[in-house]
Design a protein around this motif. Structure first.
Motif, short mmCIF file in Angstrom:
data_model
loop_
_atom_site.label_atom_id
_atom_site.label_comp_id
_atom_site.label_asym_id
_atom_site.label_seq_id
_atom_site.Cartn_x
_atom_site.Cartn_y
_atom_site.Cartn_z
N TYR A 113 0.97 -1.26 -0.15
CA TYR A 113 0.06 0.12 0.02
C TYR A 113 0.86 1.30 -0.09
O TYR A 113 1.94 1.58 0.80
CB TYR A 113 -0.94 -0.16 1.26
CG TYR A 113 -1.77 1.12 1.11
CD1 TYR A 113 -2.82 1.12 0.19
CD2 TYR A 113 -1.97 1.87 2.09
CE1 TYR A 113 -3.86 2.27 0.15
CE2 TYR A 113 -2.86 3.09 2.29
CZ TYR A 113 -3.68 3.10 1.33
OH TYR A 113 -4.63 4.14 1.26
N VAL A 114 0.54 2.44 -0.61
CA VAL A 114 1.24 3.36 -0.80
C VAL A 114 1.40 3.95 0.40
O VAL A 114 2.40 4.79 0.65
CB VAL A 114 0.85 4.35 -1.88
CG1 VAL A 114 -0.51 4.95 -1.41
CG2 VAL A 114 1.67 5.50 -2.39
N GLY A 115 0.50 4.20 1.10
CA GLY A 115 0.80 4.89 2.41
C GLY A 115 1.96 4.11 3.39
O GLY A 115 2.59 5.22 3.96
N THR A 116 2.05 2.98 3.35
CA THR A 116 3.13 2.22 3.88
C THR A 116 4.35 2.45 3.22
O THR A 116 5.52 2.94 4.03
CB THR A 116 2.95 0.71 3.91
OG1 THR A 116 1.67 0.61 4.42
CG2 THR A 116 4.19 0.10 4.80
N VAL A 117 4.65 2.77 1.87
CA VAL A 117 5.52 3.18 1.34
C VAL A 117 6.18 4.36 1.52
O VAL A 117 7.40 4.74 1.73
CB VAL A 117 5.48 3.05 -0.25
CG1 VAL A 117 6.54 3.52 -1.13
CG2 VAL A 117 5.21 1.37 -0.78
N VAL A 118 5.27 5.53 1.43
CA VAL A 118 5.61 6.97 1.63
C VAL A 118 6.04 6.98 3.16
O VAL A 118 6.88 7.88 3.55
CB VAL A 118 4.62 7.78 1.21
CG1 VAL A 118 4.44 7.69 -0.05
CG2 VAL A 118 3.26 7.69 2.09
N ASP A 119 5.28 6.35 4.42
CA ASP A 119 5.79 6.29 5.51
C ASP A 119 7.24 5.82 5.67
O ASP A 119 8.11 6.52 6.60
CB ASP A 119 5.04 5.61 6.43
CG ASP A 119 3.65 6.15 6.79
OD1 ASP A 119 3.42 7.48 6.41
OD2 ASP A 119 2.86 5.45 7.38
N THR A 120 7.73 4.72 4.92
CA THR A 120 9.02 4.30 5.07
C THR A 120 10.11 5.41 4.69
O THR A 120 10.98 5.57 5.10
CB THR A 120 9.02 3.04 4.49
OG1 THR A 120 8.17 2.17 4.98
CG2 THR A 120 10.23 2.52 4.58
N ILE A 121 9.48 5.92 3.43
CA ILE A 121 10.58 6.87 2.78
C ILE A 121 10.60 7.89 3.71
O ILE A 121 11.71 8.63 3.61
CB ILE A 121 10.00 7.25 1.54
CG1 ILE A 121 10.09 6.15 0.38
CG2 ILE A 121 10.94 8.57 0.88
CD1 ILE A 121 9.36 6.35 -0.93
N ALA A 122 9.57 8.69 4.26
CA ALA A 122 9.87 9.76 5.11
C ALA A 122 10.50 9.47 6.05
O ALA A 122 11.37 10.18 6.68
CB ALA A 122 8.36 10.27 5.53
N GLN A 123 10.54 8.27 7.02
CA GLN A 123 11.41 8.01 7.91
C GLN A 123 12.81 7.79 7.71
O GLN A 123 13.64 8.18 8.17
CB GLN A 123 11.00 6.49 8.69
CG GLN A 123 9.51 6.56 9.51
CD GLN A 123 9.51 5.52 10.15
OE1 GLN A 123 10.42 4.68 10.63
NE2 GLN A 123 8.14 5.07 10.61
N ALA A 124 13.04 7.17 6.48
CA ALA A 124 14.44 7.16 5.73
C ALA A 124 15.01 8.54 5.60
O ALA A 124 16.15 9.16 5.94
CB ALA A 124 14.45 6.50 4.54
N VAL A 125 14.22 9.60 5.21
CA VAL A 125 14.65 10.89 4.86
C VAL A 125 15.23 11.81 6.27
O VAL A 125 16.13 12.31 6.23
CB VAL A 125 13.63 11.84 4.08
CG1 VAL A 125 13.98 13.37 4.14
CG2 VAL A 125 13.44 11.13 2.55
N VAL A 126 14.13 11.53 7.25
CA VAL A 126 14.46 12.32 8.54
C VAL A 126 15.42 11.74 9.00
O VAL A 126 16.52 12.42 9.77
CB VAL A 126 13.00 12.04 9.23
CG1 VAL A 126 13.22 12.95 10.54
CG2 VAL A 126 12.05 13.25 8.56
N SER A 127 15.80 10.46 9.14
CA SER A 127 16.53 9.52 10.02
C SER A 127 18.02 9.46 9.26
O SER A 127 18.68 8.93 9.74
CB SER A 127 16.00 8.24 10.30
OG SER A 127 15.91 7.29 9.08
#
Length: 321
Positions: free
Chosen positions: A214-228
């Motif tokens: 699901y796209v929501g899970t994908v973008v949550d993961t990417i956002a976490q990767a960016v911030v961290s």
């Protein structure tokens, strides 16, 4: 933090921009997109700095990336069939395009790059589930271009200490994924057919399996990767599910309360028979990310698709109510 999203007007890009803007750690989101695949509607209501240009345009990339501490590289020409029909354009956009993005990141003080790769890189390797250390045996120009983009990123990490994280996407679906073109993904193609009373087109026998994410899970993961500022070698971004197209059709029929017709067609060259991710590496890096189930994701996607199709549902004969 200023973040650039290449291909930000696309399906995943629009969802990602919305997610990034909601994160208090991110001050500004910029987008570069030539709109060859994306649509400005994906960015409706979002305060982003938009550069209407190709990532192959060095000057435009320099403008878009200026001042960015992170780049999420989503811009690409997708679709295995399209790559078989025109391998050079796929290579230019995906392999050369990634090289242009990496150069822009290097010119901006080694900005962190999170880039989208694909499960297609595993290709003819039949092992299930797909672990990241498997030998990649791509069977289409698209898959080769994605493997090249990963390898360019890892080479830049080694040669220039560029912080990178390639993520291998597996059949991402969800709201915002538009049907109605020859290279559309399977979930929107099936939904459009179902909601307009047409048989669902299946290439092959329908027993090929995919790891729908699901796209929501994908973008949550990417956002976490960016911030961290997570970095590393290529990582699967999927959660180890395995659903055949025939099973997907049964789930759609149950969700819609309808018996769905199917039109079986010859298999397409370059398509992989089975795909399922190993997710140990993903779980270790992002333990707080919780996947949305396929059934829940389909419900949200159906609701969005009904709205997207709009008046067509009321006027097309035999549409599902």
């Amino acid at each position: 933090m200023r973040v650039l999203v290449t291909g930000g007007a696309g399906f995943i890009g629009g969802n990602l921009c919305r997610r990034l803007l909601a994160d208090p750690a991110i001050d500004e989101v910029a987008v570069i997109d030539d709109l060859s695949n994306g649509h400005l509607q994906a960015l409706d209501g979002l305060e982003v700095t938009f550069e209407h240009a190709s990532i192959l345009d060095d000057r435009a990339m320099a403008r878009a990336a200026h001042g960015c501490s992170a780049i999420v590289h989503l811009a690409a020409l997708g679709s295995v069939p399209r790559s078989i029909a025109n391998p050079m354009s796929t290579h230019d956009a995906n392999a050369t395009g990634t090289l242009k993005v990496l150069e822009a990141a290097r010119a901006n003080g080694n900005a962190h790059v999170v880039l989208a790769s694909s499960s297609s890189v595993y290709g003819a390797n039949s092992a299930i589930p797909k672990t990241e250390d498997l030998q990649c045996l791509p069977v289409s120009p698209y898959a080769v271009s994605k493997l090249a983009s990963e390898q360019y990123a890892m080479a830049y990490a080694r040669c220039y200490d560029l912080p990178v994280l390639p993520l291998r996407f597996f059949n991402v679906f969800g709201p915002g994924q538009i049907p109605g073109h020859v290279y559309a993904a399977v979930v929107p193609v099936f939904l459009e057919a179902a909601l307009t009373g047409l048989p669902l087109p299946v290439n092959g026998d329908g027993e090929q399996s995919r790891d729908f994410t699901y796209v929501g899970t994908v973008v949550d993961t990417i956002a976490q990767a960016v911030v961290s500022r997570t970095t590393g070698s290529p990582m699967n971004l999927a959660f180890g599910t395995r659903t055949t197209l025939n099973e997907l059709i049964r789930m759609l029929g149950a969700a819609l309360g309808a018996e769905l017709g199917i039109e079986y067609r010859p298999p397409r060259p370059g398509d992989v028979r089975h795909s399922q991710a190993a997710n140990d590496k993903l779980r270790e890096a992002f333990p707080s990310v919780e996947p949305v189930s396929l059934s829940e994701g389909l419900e949200s996607t159906i609701a969005w698709m009904r709205q997207h199709l709009g008046n067509r549902l009321a006027t097309t004969a035999g549409s599902v109510s």
